[in-house]
Design a protein around this motif. Structure first.
Motif, PDB file in Angstrom:
ATOM      1  N   LYS A  74       0.839  -1.197   0.000  1.00  0.00           N
ATOM      2  CA  LYS A  74       0.000   0.000   0.000  1.00  0.00           C
ATOM      3  C   LYS A  74       0.875   1.247   0.000  1.00  0.00           C
ATOM      4  CE  LYS A  74      -3.965   2.034   2.483  1.00  0.00           C
ATOM      5  NZ  LYS A  74      -4.892   1.851   3.634  1.00  0.00           N
ATOM      6  N   ASP A  75       0.480   2.222  -0.782  1.00  0.00           N
ATOM      7  CA  ASP A  75       1.153   3.519  -0.844  1.00  0.00           C
ATOM      8  C   ASP A  75       0.044   4.566  -0.890  1.00  0.00           C
ATOM      9  OD1 ASP A  75       2.453   5.872  -1.521  1.00  0.00           O
ATOM     10  OD2 ASP A  75       3.000   5.224  -3.542  1.00  0.00           O
ATOM     11  N   GLU A  76      -0.205   5.225   0.239  1.00  0.00           N
ATOM     12  CA  GLU A  76      -1.332   6.156   0.291  1.00  0.00           C
ATOM     13  C   GLU A  76      -0.991   7.388   1.109  1.00  0.00           C
ATOM     14  OE1 GLU A  76      -5.858   5.228   0.769  1.00  0.00           O
ATOM     15  OE2 GLU A  76      -5.078   5.578   2.805  1.00  0.00           O
ATOM     16  N   PHE A  77      -1.321   8.534   0.546  1.00  0.00           N
ATOM     17  CA  PHE A  77      -1.243   9.820   1.226  1.00  0.00           C
ATOM     18  C   PHE A  77      -2.673  10.332   1.287  1.00  0.00           C
ATOM     19  CE2 PHE A  77       1.933  13.280   2.144  1.00  0.00           C
ATOM     20  CZ  PHE A  77       1.042  14.265   2.514  1.00  0.00           C
ATOM     21  N   LEU A  78      -3.230  10.381   2.480  1.00  0.00           N
ATOM     22  CA  LEU A  78      -4.636  10.704   2.682  1.00  0.00           C
ATOM     23  C   LEU A  78      -4.763  12.045   3.411  1.00  0.00           C
ATOM     24  CD1 LEU A  78      -7.619   9.682   2.503  1.00  0.00           C
ATOM     25  CD2 LEU A  78      -7.258   8.655   4.754  1.00  0.00           C
ATOM     26  N   ILE A  79      -5.465  12.985   2.797  1.00  0.00           N
ATOM     27  CA  ILE A  79      -5.691  14.300   3.384  1.00  0.00           C
ATOM     28  C   ILE A  79      -7.172  14.418   3.704  1.00  0.00           C
ATOM     29  CG2 ILE A  79      -5.445  16.790   3.091  1.00  0.00           C
ATOM     30  CD1 ILE A  79      -3.358  16.202   0.907  1.00  0.00           C
ATOM     31  N   ILE A  80      -7.484  14.608   4.971  1.00  0.00           N
ATOM     32  CA  ILE A  80      -8.864  14.625   5.428  1.00  0.00           C
ATOM     33  C   ILE A  80      -9.275  16.053   5.768  1.00  0.00           C
ATOM     34  CG2 ILE A  80     -10.481  13.737   7.151  1.00  0.00           C
ATOM     35  CD1 ILE A  80      -8.450  11.409   7.567  1.00  0.00           C
ATOM     36  N   GLY A  81     -10.298  16.552   5.051  1.00  0.00           N
ATOM     37  CA  GLY A  81     -10.833  17.877   5.319  1.00  0.00           C
ATOM     38  C   GLY A  81     -12.247  17.784   5.865  1.00  0.00           C
ATOM     39  N   ASP A  82     -12.800  18.915   6.267  1.00  0.00           N
ATOM     40  CA  ASP A  82     -14.153  18.874   6.832  1.00  0.00           C
ATOM     41  C   ASP A  82     -15.245  18.815   5.757  1.00  0.00           C
ATOM     42  OD1 ASP A  82     -14.070  21.471   5.852  1.00  0.00           O
ATOM     43  OD2 ASP A  82     -14.265  22.434   7.817  1.00  0.00           O
ATOM     44  N   LYS A  83     -14.826  18.847   4.476  1.00  0.00           N
ATOM     45  CA  LYS A  83     -15.800  18.731   3.388  1.00  0.00           C
ATOM     46  C   LYS A  83     -15.471  17.600   2.412  1.00  0.00           C
ATOM     47  CE  LYS A  83     -17.071  23.638   3.425  1.00  0.00           C
ATOM     48  NZ  LYS A  83     -17.133  24.898   2.634  1.00  0.00           N
ATOM     49  N   GLY A  84     -14.435  16.835   2.702  1.00  0.00           N
ATOM     50  CA  GLY A  84     -14.065  15.751   1.800  1.00  0.00           C
ATOM     51  C   GLY A  84     -12.651  15.281   2.054  1.00  0.00           C
ATOM     52  N   ILE A  85     -12.160  14.406   1.174  1.00  0.00           N
ATOM     53  CA  ILE A  85     -10.793  13.901   1.304  1.00  0.00           C
ATOM     54  C   ILE A  85     -10.095  13.903  -0.051  1.00  0.00           C
ATOM     55  CG2 ILE A  85     -11.466  12.421   3.243  1.00  0.00           C
ATOM     56  CD1 ILE A  85     -11.161  10.026   1.352  1.00  0.00           C
ATOM     57  N   ILE A  86      -8.770  14.000   0.015  1.00  0.00           N
ATOM     58  CA  ILE A  86      -7.911  13.822  -1.158  1.00  0.00           C
ATOM     59  C   ILE A  86      -7.003  12.647  -0.868  1.00  0.00           C
ATOM     60  CG2 ILE A  86      -6.060  14.816  -2.557  1.00  0.00           C
ATOM     61  CD1 ILE A  86      -7.244  17.577  -1.981  1.00  0.00           C
TER      62      ILE A  86
END
Length: 324
Positions: free
Chosen positions: A243-255
């Motif tokens: 697995k190779d994942e960079f997860l950015i969590i915002g209050d309106k969605g994710i990247i």
């Protein structure tokens, strides 16, 4: 300096496609000399890449009047010495990442650059790749709202080539650490590129598989000055799915995106948008153009020693259990 005439110290695999050819493809730049300890490999490299000058001894390349800048792509243990020698002769340096064996060496290089007034730049080239520039743009546009948390996950299978003597990346004496030191600088640097400086960080590491001397498991947390919490897990000893994942969590969605991949996923309002990117022919080309511009006083430093040191501080804290 009207153009940058490059010499490469250490023309190994990283220079074959990712960087080496790009020095002749960007403006106001030419690759004119290379050095490598193996004379046969050196001659072969120079012939294939059309490099006019070769040196078996790095100091001879550094001292050559034909070059006015040095790219150092050796293993980390000798980067500091070559960079210092180059800067002492007034020749700016472009350093592979991590910029040196350990934090102390990085700090010495930064001080030398400042004291000597000679430019130094580091190859955190993902800052200038389209995928990561697009992520930064999406964040600046508020695509997922206010960012709350970042999670980095890298899971890779146990290395079956651990006993290969040429695999210096898992020898702490040469590399400073294991694969974490080789791969994590890209991921950790992106945190600072996207979100700014760290307020505190701490972590742990261990050698789970016992296949080599370096750590193969690293876990840590970074709290940024803006309050964003970043958590990372690197495990190079798994037997299951990678697995190779960079997860950015915002209050309106994710990247979400792989740091070593070619797509971005944006999830919001119950739907997912996937943005695909083509693999660049030379990963470092855009970054090298920025470095050339910086050396010629035509642009800012695309990655300064100070910026690169942030990643090294975090890496040492994670591996050695120190805290800030």
């Amino acid at each position: 300096m009207e153009s940058v005439q490059w010499g490469i110290i250490g023309c190994g695999n990283v220079t074959e496609v990712k960087s080496g050819p790009a020095f002749n493809k960007v403006s106001n730049s030419a690759l004119v000399a290379v050095t490598r300890r193996d004379p046969n490999k050196l001659a072969d490299y120079a012939k294939r890449h059309g490099v006019p000058m070769t040196f078996l001894v790095a100091s001879d390349l550094i001292q050559s009047s034909a070059i006015n800048a040095v790219y150092i792509a050796t293993p980390p243990d000798v980067r500091e010495a070559y960079a210092l020698e180059s800067m002492q002769l007034g020749k700016p340096v472009y350093l592979e990442k991590p910029m040196a064996l350990d934090l102390a060496a990085c700090l010495r290089l930064k001080k030398a650059s400042e004291d000597l007034g000679v430019k130094l730049s580091v190859a955190h080239y993902r800052r200038n790749l389209p995928l990561f520039m697009e992520v930064k743009k999406l964040l600046e546009q508020g695509e997922i709202g206010a960012v709350k948390e970042v999670k980095i996950t890298m899971l890779k299978k146990t290395d079956r080539a651990a006993n290969d003597p040429s695999n210096w990346r898992i020898d702490p004496v040469i590399a400073g650490g294991g694969y974490f030191y080789d791969l994590a600088p890209h991921q950790i640097d992106l945190i600072f590129y996207f979100f700014g400086k760290a307020k505190s960080f701490s972590g742990i590491s261990s050698n789970k598989a016992g296949m080599y001397k370096a750590e193969d498991f690293v876990q840590g947390t970074i709290e940024l000055e803006n309050g964003i919490i970043c958590k990372g897990l690197w495990d190079f000893s798994i037997d299951g799915d990678e697995k190779d994942e960079f997860l950015i969590i915002g209050d309106k969605g994710i990247i979400r995106f792989p740091v070593f991949g070619l797509f971005i996923e944006v999830e919001k309002n119950g739907s997912t948008q996937k943005i695909h990117f083509e693999a660049p022919l030379h990963n470092q080309q855009n970054h090298i153009q920025a470095v050339v511009n910086y050396f010629l006083d035509k642009g800012d430093n695309p990655c300064s020693a100070e910026e690169a040191i942030q990643s090294m501080q975090v890496m040492e804290a994670f591996v050695y259990g120190t805290k800030k």
